[in-house]
Design a protein around this motif. Structure first.
Motif, short mmCIF file in Angstrom:
data_model
loop_
_atom_site.label_atom_id
_atom_site.label_comp_id
_atom_site.label_asym_id
_atom_site.label_seq_id
_atom_site.Cartn_x
_atom_site.Cartn_y
_atom_site.Cartn_z
N LEU A 1 13.41 20.86 3.39
CA LEU A 1 13.69 22.00 4.28
C LEU A 1 13.43 21.63 5.74
O LEU A 1 14.19 22.05 6.63
CB LEU A 1 12.83 23.20 3.89
N VAL A 2 12.38 20.86 5.99
CA VAL A 2 12.07 20.45 7.37
C VAL A 2 13.12 19.48 7.89
O VAL A 2 13.67 19.65 9.00
CB VAL A 2 10.67 19.81 7.45
N VAL A 3 13.43 18.45 7.11
CA VAL A 3 14.39 17.44 7.54
C VAL A 3 15.78 18.04 7.69
O VAL A 3 16.46 17.86 8.73
CB VAL A 3 14.42 16.26 6.55
N GLY A 4 16.22 18.78 6.67
CA GLY A 4 17.55 19.38 6.74
C GLY A 4 17.65 20.45 7.81
O GLY A 4 18.70 20.62 8.43
N GLY A 5 16.55 21.16 8.03
CA GLY A 5 16.58 22.23 9.01
C GLY A 5 16.60 21.75 10.45
O GLY A 5 17.11 22.45 11.33
N THR A 6 16.03 20.57 10.70
CA THR A 6 15.93 20.09 12.08
C THR A 6 16.89 18.96 12.42
O THR A 6 17.08 18.66 13.60
CB THR A 6 14.50 19.60 12.35
N ALA A 7 17.50 18.32 11.43
CA ALA A 7 18.37 17.17 11.69
C ALA A 7 19.50 17.48 12.68
O ALA A 7 19.79 16.66 13.57
CB ALA A 7 18.94 16.64 10.38
N PRO A 8 20.17 18.64 12.59
CA PRO A 8 21.27 18.90 13.55
C PRO A 8 20.81 18.99 14.99
O PRO A 8 21.62 18.82 15.90
CB PRO A 8 21.83 20.25 13.07
N VAL A 9 19.53 19.27 15.21
CA VAL A 9 19.01 19.35 16.57
C VAL A 9 19.17 18.01 17.28
O VAL A 9 19.51 17.94 18.47
CB VAL A 9 17.54 19.77 16.57
N LEU A 10 18.95 16.92 16.55
CA LEU A 10 19.05 15.58 17.11
C LEU A 10 20.41 14.94 16.85
O LEU A 10 20.91 14.17 17.69
CB LEU A 10 17.94 14.69 16.54
N PHE A 11 20.99 15.23 15.70
CA PHE A 11 22.24 14.60 15.30
C PHE A 11 23.24 15.69 14.90
O PHE A 11 23.27 16.12 13.75
CB PHE A 11 22.01 13.62 14.14
N LEU A 12 24.05 16.11 15.84
CA LEU A 12 24.99 17.19 15.58
C LEU A 12 25.99 16.82 14.49
O LEU A 12 26.42 17.67 13.71
CB LEU A 12 25.73 17.55 16.87
N SER A 13 26.34 15.54 14.42
CA SER A 13 27.30 15.09 13.42
C SER A 13 26.75 15.20 12.00
O SER A 13 27.51 15.14 11.03
CB SER A 13 27.71 13.64 13.70
N ALA A 14 25.42 15.37 11.87
CA ALA A 14 24.80 15.46 10.55
C ALA A 14 24.66 16.90 10.08
O ALA A 14 24.00 17.16 9.08
CB ALA A 14 23.43 14.81 10.57
N ALA A 15 25.28 17.84 10.78
CA ALA A 15 25.10 19.26 10.48
C ALA A 15 25.49 19.61 9.05
O ALA A 15 24.79 20.35 8.35
CB ALA A 15 25.88 20.11 11.47
N ILE A 16 26.62 19.08 8.58
CA ILE A 16 27.10 19.43 7.24
C ILE A 16 26.17 18.87 6.17
O ILE A 16 25.75 19.59 5.26
CB ILE A 16 28.54 18.93 7.04
#
Length: 287
Positions: free
Chosen positions: A140-155
């Protein structure tokens, strides 16, 4: 699953494990204990694990601690899912996503939930529901915050969130059901649905307060990080006794019951005003 019967020495004195000559062949069988008053010098009766838990957690204090841990974890899962409607449009606009990709962001979480629904039970059986519940907080932490740094990883991040929130609920249900007193189990399990709804409401409140989607994702993932560090030590030290037994880890099962019993006796000695001293749990056999 068939659990071999094991004979265990006095739980309070040395807790050494050795195999008994007899076996119990009924599927899903549990372990058993005798209290000091119930066990005579030549008494070799075998009780169920439920009776051992009733003795070790006579005040219900451990059951309440487990409930609190699972409610907190489940609420973070609700938060992880409920934030989705508030981030789809801003992420799509900033990333220049096509309508198809925007729709994929909206449905990505459900893809993860579908995969998690298939894998959750197997993961709990393999590694223990308590540990899997904690691991899902990392997701939940990794998936929830990843788009903040890597927009391409949003999906892919939303797929991970969907996977983790379902695993959180499945593992939490199992951990709670296998760790608490039977008399409390039904009511406690019903509280988990309230925790999911509460987590969703918290995400909505955050979204009304934080308009920037990056700040929203960071704030929304923070409770999962808090749960991981604040409750991780307790959950790791008190894995489901039933899972430990079925996984052929009798010594760890005994040690867990010993910790529950010691904490319950300490609580009893602090709160009692009259009456006999709370007797320690003495484990003779597990089945």
């Amino acid at each position: 699953m068939t659990a071999a019967t094991v004979t265990v020495s006095n739980l309070v004195s040395d807790c050494n494990v050795k195999r008994a000559a007899s076996s119990c062949s009924s599927p899903g069988s549990s372990n058993a204990c005798l209290s000091e008053n119930e066990m005579g010098e030549d008494d070799h009766a075998v009780l169920s694990l439920e009776e051992a838990i009733v003795h070790a957690d006579s005040s219900g204090s451990h059951s309440r601690k487990v409930l609190f841990a699972v409610l907190a974890a489940t609420a973070t899962g609700g938060m992880g899912g409920a934030v989705t409607p508030f981030i789809i449009t801003p992420i799509s606009e900033e990333g220049g996503f096509t309508p198809w990709l925007k729709a994929l962001i909206a449905s990505a979480m459900f893809i993860g939930m579908w995969v998690g629904s298939i894998c959750g039970g197997f993961l709990c059986d393999a590694y223990g529901p308590g540990k899997i519940m904690l691991a899902s907080q990392i997701g939940l932490v990794v998936g929830g915050t990843a788009p903040v740094l890597f927009l391409s990883a949003a999906i892919s991040a939303r797929i991970l969130v969907g996977f983790s929130l379902v695993i959180t609920f499945q593992a939490g249900n199992t951990y709670l059901a296998e760790s608490v007193l039977t008399s409390k189990r039904g009511a406690y399990l019903s509280y988990l649905h309230m925790a999911i709804a509460g987590g969703g409401a918290a995400s909505t409140a955050l979204a009304l307060w934080l308009r920037a989607w990056r700040a929203l994702l960071l704030a929304n993932a923070t409770p999962a990080l808090v749960v991981l560090f604040a409750l991780g030590a307790f959950v790791r030290a008190h894995e489901s006794p039933r899972w430990l037994l079925v996984a052929d880890r009798e010594a760890e099962c005994v040690a867990t019951l010993r910790r529950i019993d010691a904490a319950d006796r300490a609580r009893h000695s602090r709160t009692r005003t009259r009456g006999a001293k709370r007797q320690p749990l003495r484990l003779r056999a597990l089945k």
